[in-house]
Design an enzyme around this catalytic site. Structure first.
Site, PDB file in Angstrom:
ATOM      1  N   SER A  25      64.392  64.169  75.332  1.00 49.76           N
ATOM      2  CA  SER A  25      64.426  65.538  74.818  1.00 49.76           C
ATOM      3  C   SER A  25      63.120  65.821  74.073  1.00 49.76           C
ATOM      4  CB  SER A  25      65.621  65.663  73.857  1.00 49.76           C
ATOM      5  OG  SER A  25      66.049  66.985  73.791  1.00 49.76           O
ATOM      6  N   ALA A  26      62.474  66.947  74.407  1.00 52.04           N
ATOM      7  CA  ALA A  26      61.123  67.205  73.893  1.00 52.04           C
ATOM      8  C   ALA A  26      61.053  67.349  72.370  1.00 52.04           C
ATOM      9  CB  ALA A  26      60.565  68.471  74.540  1.00 52.04           C
ATOM     10  N   HIS A  27      62.115  67.928  71.763  1.00 50.99           N
ATOM     11  CA  HIS A  27      62.007  68.240  70.329  1.00 50.99           C
ATOM     12  C   HIS A  27      62.067  67.007  69.439  1.00 50.99           C
ATOM     13  CE1 HIS A  27      66.365  68.037  69.040  1.00 50.99           C
ATOM     14  NE2 HIS A  27      66.530  68.099  70.337  1.00 50.99           N
TER      15      HIS A  27
ATOM     16  N   GLN B 220      65.346  58.808  71.314  1.00 51.07           N
ATOM     17  CA  GLN B 220      64.758  58.492  70.003  1.00 51.07           C
ATOM     18  C   GLN B 220      63.557  57.557  70.108  1.00 51.07           C
ATOM     19  OE1 GLN B 220      65.339  59.822  67.130  1.00 51.07           O
ATOM     20  NE2 GLN B 220      67.218  60.947  67.564  1.00 51.07           N
TER      21      GLN B 220
ATOM     22  N   CYS C 193      78.904  65.316  60.713  1.00 50.83           N
ATOM     23  CA  CYS C 193      79.550  66.474  60.095  1.00 50.83           C
ATOM     24  C   CYS C 193      80.070  67.378  61.201  1.00 50.83           C
ATOM     25  CB  CYS C 193      78.554  67.220  59.225  1.00 50.83           C
ATOM     26  SG  CYS C 193      79.286  68.621  58.395  1.00 50.83           S
TER      27      CYS C 193
ATOM     28  N   THR D  68      66.077  79.340  86.655  1.00 52.15           N
ATOM     29  CA  THR D  68      64.661  79.683  86.532  1.00 52.15           C
ATOM     30  C   THR D  68      63.997  78.812  85.471  1.00 52.15           C
ATOM     31  OG1 THR D  68      65.202  81.935  87.159  1.00 52.15           O
ATOM     32  CG2 THR D  68      63.086  81.612  86.053  1.00 52.15           C
TER      33      THR D  68
ATOM     34  N   ASN E 135      69.795  56.543  67.072  1.00 52.90           N
ATOM     35  CA  ASN E 135      69.370  57.660  66.232  1.00 52.90           C
ATOM     36  C   ASN E 135      69.745  57.492  64.769  1.00 52.90           C
ATOM     37  OD1 ASN E 135      71.724  58.006  68.051  1.00 52.90           O
ATOM     38  ND2 ASN E 135      72.246  59.718  66.715  1.00 52.90           N
TER      39      ASN E 135
HETATM   40  N1  PMP Z   1      70.498  61.257  72.595  1.00 52.64           N
HETATM   41  C1  PMP Z   1      70.052  60.895  71.389  1.00 52.64           C
HETATM   42  C2  PMP Z   1      69.901  59.447  71.063  1.00 52.64           C
HETATM   43  C3  PMP Z   1      69.774  61.871  70.433  1.00 52.64           C
HETATM   44  O1  PMP Z   1      69.351  61.493  69.205  1.00 52.64           O
HETATM   45  C4  PMP Z   1      69.937  63.233  70.768  1.00 52.64           C
HETATM   46  C5  PMP Z   1      69.650  64.328  69.766  1.00 52.64           C
HETATM   47  N2  PMP Z   1      70.309  64.172  68.541  1.00 52.64           N
HETATM   48  C6  PMP Z   1      70.390  63.543  72.058  1.00 52.64           C
HETATM   49  C7  PMP Z   1      70.659  62.533  72.948  1.00 52.64           C
HETATM   50  C8  PMP Z   1      70.621  64.967  72.488  1.00 52.64           C
HETATM   51  O2  PMP Z   1      69.446  65.701  72.555  1.00 52.64           O
HETATM   52  P1  PMP Z   1      69.537  67.279  72.766  1.00 52.64           P
HETATM   53  O3  PMP Z   1      70.425  67.805  71.672  1.00 52.64           O
HETATM   54  O4  PMP Z   1      68.152  67.750  72.626  1.00 52.64           O
HETATM   55  O5  PMP Z   1      70.133  67.522  74.108  1.00 52.64           O
END
Ligand code: PMP
Length: 387
Positions: free
Chosen positions: A201-203, A181, A327, A239, A153
């Site tokens: 992770s979807a976001h 990532q 941080c 749920t 990341n």
């Molecule tokens: N693994 C990696 C490599 C990530 O970059 C992130 C999000 N910064 C996560 C795990 C964790 O994802 P989440 O906060 O959506 O659980």
């Protein structure tokens, strides 16, 4: 202020129009997906559609996808599974991971170590790439689980996951990768990579926040992490967040459709930015592996300038980036990922991560190129760290 130029896509992404639309269309889908009546079955159909989209993206069976609240939970579930297997006794009682994982693994490692579990962290080279010679040395008949992220990341360095999986399987261990990532940026196929588990992770790929998934290969051990319900075959109670899961399904669909095109577009923007920075700003250091790199990530150290100051000046110009610093609780520590790659503390303090995404344009890059040299010169002239 003019429009925001968002270059912090590794932190999170804006939802795509398709994702927003499908979530809006399903907002009234209030049935509990576990209920047997029509409203429940409708919600369940949406969830199963999303499961199918994710499984096509990863090249796995839909029965191998487990919905979670994100990659942190998926990572914790894998390490908790290993812990329970170790507790049952047996020859395999060691976990091998790396020094550059996401905190959801690094902190889990610290926690488990504190409880007495044996965990080794494989070092990385100066480009942030896992050292395969060290990884080979760490393998053995006592290894239960190997966990190496797909793409980092902070630096964007893509790890040799398929080779590590061969080493892990060669000694009979299970293989996990945190692909959070990498999804939507490079091809991630669980069979090509040889994975037993994968987290996402979807976001991070234009889906909603608070939803993710764990892939667990059929037949591989899995322990329930959240107890108390029959959802996800009893492995993850609670749920279903149907609307978010459907949003993630749409994000997975778009990621699969546009993968190569998106990769090439991101890489060309990233290279435009990198070349202009190197040309227009003296004494910069580009961090991470430049050959095996996630297409939108560019991590740069500006010696003699503090990352946080650069970030704030860029923010005043409407340009959103991130420092390489973690941080935590108000204290600004240099990035452990950069330090693990051998980047000196002073350079790690002066690092900025630009992470480009689907919505960035050439104009965005050109605006950054126009503003950045002046900001760096100003911060350098102010900095007490300047040697
Ligand atoms: N693994 C990696 C490599 C990530 O970059 C992130 C999000 N910064 C996560 C795990 C964790 O994802 P989440 O906060 O959506 O659980």
């Amino acid at each position: 202020m003019s429009r925001i130029i968002y270059m912090d896509n590794n932190a999170t992404t804006r939802m795509s129009d398709g994702v927003s639309q499908i979530m809006r269309d399903n907002l009234e889908l209030y049935g509990n997906a576990s209920s047997m009546h029509t409203l429940g079955r409708n919600a369940n159909a949406g969830i199963e559609w999303a499961r199918g989209m994710l499984s096509s993206l990863l090249g796995c069976g839909s029965g191998e996808i487990y919905f979670t609240s994100g990659a942190s939970e998926a990572n914790n579930t894998v390490f908790n599974t290993a812990r329970e297997l170790i507790d049952r006794g047996g020859q395999r009682n060691r976990i091998v991971t790396t020094t550059i994982e996401h905190p959801s693994i690094i902190e889990t490692v610290k926690y488990l170590r504190g409880l007495g579990y044996r965990i080794d962290e494989c070092p990385v080279d100066s480009t942030g790439m896992v050292r395969l010679d060290e990884m080979e040395r760490l393998m053995g008949p006592d290894v239960l689980l190997v966990s190496v992220m797909t793409g980092n990341n902070e630096t964007g360095t893509i790890q040799p996951v398929a080779r590590v999986a061969q080493l892990a399987h060669g000694c009979g261990a299970l293989m996990h990768s945190d692909a959070t990532q990498a999804i939507g940026k490079i091809p991630v196929d669980v069979n090509a990579l040889g994975l037993d588990y994968l987290s996402l992770s979807a976001h991070k790929f234009y889906g909603p926040k608070g939803v993710g998934a764990l892939y667990a290969r059929s037949g591989c051990p899995l322990s329930a992490f959240v107890h108390g319900g029959h959802q996800e075959k009893g492995y993850r109670a609670g749920t279903y967040n149907s609307v978010a899961i459907i949003g993630m399904g749409q994000a997975a669909r778009e990621a699969g459709e546009n993968l190569q095109q998106e990769h090439d577009a991101l890489w060309s923007l990233r290279e435009r930015l990198r070349l202009a920075i190197v040309e227009n700003i003296p004494d910069v250091v580009i961090n991470g592996n430049q050959e095996h790199c996630l297409p939108g990530t560019l991590n740069v150290s500006f010696p003699g300038a503090e990352g946080e100051s650069i970030l704030l000046y860029l923010d005043m110009e409407g340009i959103e980036v991130s420092t390489g610093s973690a941080c935590a609780t108000g204290s600004l520590e240099p990035s452990y990922v950069l330090l693990a790659s051998g980047v000196p503390v002073e350079l790690a303090h002066g690092s900025i991560r630009f992470s480009l995404g689907r919505f960035n344009t050439r104009e965005d890059v050109d605006t950054v190129i126009e503003k950045l040299p002046g900001i760096i010169a100003r911060v350098r002239s102010m900095s007490t760290r300047r040697s």
